[in-house]
Design a protein around this motif. Structure first.
Motif, mmCIF file in Angstrom:
data_model
loop_
_atom_site.group_PDB
_atom_site.id
_atom_site.type_symbol
_atom_site.label_atom_id
_atom_site.label_comp_id
_atom_site.label_asym_id
_atom_site.label_seq_id
_atom_site.Cartn_x
_atom_site.Cartn_y
_atom_site.Cartn_z
ATOM 1 N N ASN A 1 0.892 -1.147 0.000
ATOM 2 C CA ASN A 1 0.000 0.000 0.000
ATOM 3 C C ASN A 1 0.933 1.199 0.000
ATOM 4 O O ASN A 1 1.544 1.529 1.009
ATOM 5 N N PHE A 2 1.072 1.817 -1.145
ATOM 6 C CA PHE A 2 2.017 2.908 -1.342
ATOM 7 C C PHE A 2 1.301 3.929 -2.207
ATOM 8 O O PHE A 2 1.261 3.798 -3.422
ATOM 9 N N PHE A 3 0.636 4.879 -1.538
ATOM 10 C CA PHE A 3 -0.297 5.771 -2.219
ATOM 11 C C PHE A 3 -1.382 4.948 -2.907
ATOM 12 O O PHE A 3 -1.762 5.200 -4.050
ATOM 13 N N GLY A 4 -1.872 3.926 -2.211
ATOM 14 C CA GLY A 4 -2.886 3.027 -2.727
ATOM 15 C C GLY A 4 -2.329 1.630 -2.926
ATOM 16 O O GLY A 4 -1.115 1.437 -3.006
ATOM 17 N N PRO A 5 -3.213 0.609 -2.998
ATOM 18 C CA PRO A 5 -2.765 -0.785 -3.143
ATOM 19 C C PRO A 5 -2.090 -1.021 -4.488
ATOM 20 O O PRO A 5 -2.658 -0.707 -5.539
ATOM 21 N N LYS A 6 -0.895 -1.585 -4.452
ATOM 22 C CA LYS A 6 -0.122 -1.823 -5.668
ATOM 23 C C LYS A 6 0.673 -3.120 -5.544
ATOM 24 O O LYS A 6 0.988 -3.564 -4.444
ATOM 25 N N ASN B 1 8.819 -1.225 -10.966
ATOM 26 C CA ASN B 1 7.636 -1.120 -11.814
ATOM 27 C C ASN B 1 6.435 -1.419 -10.938
ATOM 28 O O ASN B 1 6.374 -2.479 -10.295
ATOM 29 N N LEU B 2 5.484 -0.487 -10.881
ATOM 30 C CA LEU B 2 4.340 -0.595 -9.979
ATOM 31 C C LEU B 2 3.047 -0.606 -10.777
ATOM 32 O O LEU B 2 2.908 0.090 -11.784
ATOM 33 N N GLN B 3 2.097 -1.414 -10.300
ATOM 34 C CA GLN B 3 0.792 -1.495 -10.943
ATOM 35 C C GLN B 3 -0.280 -1.608 -9.876
ATOM 36 O O GLN B 3 -0.106 -2.321 -8.876
ATOM 37 N N GLU B 4 -1.392 -0.929 -10.064
ATOM 38 C CA GLU B 4 -2.478 -0.994 -9.099
ATOM 39 C C GLU B 4 -3.038 -2.412 -9.020
ATOM 40 O O GLU B 4 -3.069 -3.146 -10.010
ATOM 41 N N ILE B 5 -3.483 -2.778 -7.822
ATOM 42 C CA ILE B 5 -4.067 -4.106 -7.611
ATOM 43 C C ILE B 5 -5.488 -4.122 -8.157
ATOM 44 O O ILE B 5 -6.301 -3.233 -7.872
ATOM 45 N N ALA B 6 -5.773 -5.142 -8.965
ATOM 46 C CA ALA B 6 -7.106 -5.303 -9.539
ATOM 47 C C ALA B 6 -8.027 -6.005 -8.534
ATOM 48 O O ALA B 6 -7.595 -6.896 -7.799
ATOM 49 N N GLN C 1 -2.627 -11.101 -8.250
ATOM 50 C CA GLN C 1 -1.459 -10.680 -9.038
ATOM 51 C C GLN C 1 -0.142 -11.097 -8.403
ATOM 52 O O GLN C 1 0.915 -10.856 -8.988
ATOM 53 N N ILE C 2 -0.211 -11.739 -7.222
ATOM 54 C CA ILE C 2 1.051 -12.035 -6.536
ATOM 55 C C ILE C 2 1.070 -13.388 -5.828
ATOM 56 O O ILE C 2 2.106 -13.812 -5.324
ATOM 57 N N GLN D 1 -1.725 -18.032 -14.896
ATOM 58 C CA GLN D 1 -1.620 -16.617 -15.259
ATOM 59 C C GLN D 1 -2.038 -15.720 -14.093
ATOM 60 O O GLN D 1 -3.063 -15.951 -13.460
ATOM 61 N N HIS D 2 -1.225 -14.681 -13.838
ATOM 62 C CA HIS D 2 -1.521 -13.710 -12.782
ATOM 63 C C HIS D 2 -1.764 -12.311 -13.321
ATOM 64 O O HIS D 2 -2.110 -11.422 -12.536
ATOM 65 N N ASN D 3 -1.557 -12.098 -14.615
ATOM 66 C CA ASN D 3 -1.986 -10.837 -15.218
ATOM 67 C C ASN D 3 -3.500 -10.761 -15.072
ATOM 68 O O ASN D 3 -4.212 -11.679 -15.483
ATOM 69 N N PRO D 4 -4.028 -9.687 -14.480
ATOM 70 C CA PRO D 4 -5.466 -9.664 -14.156
ATOM 71 C C PRO D 4 -6.393 -9.742 -15.359
ATOM 72 O O PRO D 4 -7.545 -10.152 -15.222
#
Length: 284
Positions: free
Chosen positions: A107-112, A131-136, A145-146, A192-195
């Motif tokens: 959680n770094f300025f929102g869940p990522k 490289n950061l991506q928001e959690i779906a 995703q993890i 696959q973990h790509n949302p």
């Protein structure tokens, strides 16, 4: 973050006091570089000051485009976090020479979800990429995703697995020989973990076809580095996604010479003139 000034002074003190330097160095020598990275990332949540000593205070090259160079840049970002909001849970971590790769739920300025790369010199961190991506909230495969395996195995196959991924990126992702996909990815298991992508080669094909039909094909343009240990291999590339310039960080898990699982983060590359440092997103 209330203890920012103390954190920065602590880092400066480490370089100014020979006795403290020796004590810290002795403690550092007892920890692996992977240990240091996990502790440093967790300190974002706990506000522990000790892990700052794992960063070289005189040389910390930053490639996150939203963060300025050095300890001062790192500290300035931490100061902007809402008090008590930060979370950092590193799920998998591995190393390749002087590099350590961490796969972390934030959680770094929102869940990522973040994939971080740290480079070490003489036991200290001197360079950082991420490289950061928001959690779906929902994923096609039903996986997060993890989640998934974390154990590093087949260390003796590290170079073979890195070569496999290098050829996969060149032949399939960069398009040199797309018909060879089953030479690299298992036909019986591809978790696959790509949302936005379903399991298996069928799920991958359907997702890519849908993007192309919508006029937003996923295009890999250049690979920058391959880093791996045993069954886990990271590929860092750049290209186009949703008609924007992005960085692709892809993690592959390999079993018996084939890719059987995939995680990734995709992040927009901001124009250089808007970046907080001049080091570039890549430049390995």
């Amino acid at each position: 973050m209330k203890n920012l000034i103390f954190i920065l002074l602590f880092g400066i003190t480490m370089t100014a006091c020979a006795k403290d330097d020796n004590e810290v160095q002795n403690n550092n020598d007892m920890k692996t570089n992977k240990d240091k990275v996990v502790e440093l990332l967790k300190s974002i949540e706990t506000e522990a000051t000790e892990p700052i000593a794992y960063i070289n205070p005189n040389k910390y090259i930053q490639h996150n485009q939203n963060v300025a160079d050095g300890l001062a840049g790192f500290g300035a970002v931490l100061q902007q976090l809402p008090e008590g909001s930060a979370r950092a849970n590193t799920i998998r971590v591995w190393e390749d020479g002087d590099y350590v790769i961490a796969h972390t739920e934030y959680n770094f300025f929102g869940p990522k979800i973040g994939i971080d790369i740290f480079r070490f010199e003489d036991g200290l961190i001197v360079e950082h990429w991420d490289n950061l991506q928001e959690i779906a909230t929902e994923t096609v495969s039903g996986r997060t995703q993890i989640d998934g395996p974390t154990e590093i195995t087949d260390v003796d196959k590290t170079e073979a697995n890195k070569t496999l991924v290098s050829h996969l990126i060149n032949d399939i992702f960069l398009g040199a020989n797309p018909d060879a996909i089953t030479d690299y990815i298992s036909t019986t298991q591809y978790d696959q973990h790509n949302p936005g992508v379903g399991d298996g080669l069928v799920g991958l094909g359907e997702a890519l076809a849908a993007l192309a039909e919508a006029g937003m094909p996923m295009v890999y343009e250049q690979n920058h580095i391959i880093l791996g240990q045993g069954n886990f291999v990271l590929s860092v590339s750049e290209g186009i996604f949703m008609n924007e310039k992005v960085a692709f960080y892809d993690i592959f898990r390999i079993e018996d010479g084939k890719v059987v699982e995939h995680w990734d983060t995709i992040e927009k590359i901001i124009p250089e003139e808007e970046a907080q440092n001049t080091n570039g997103k890549f430049n390995f």
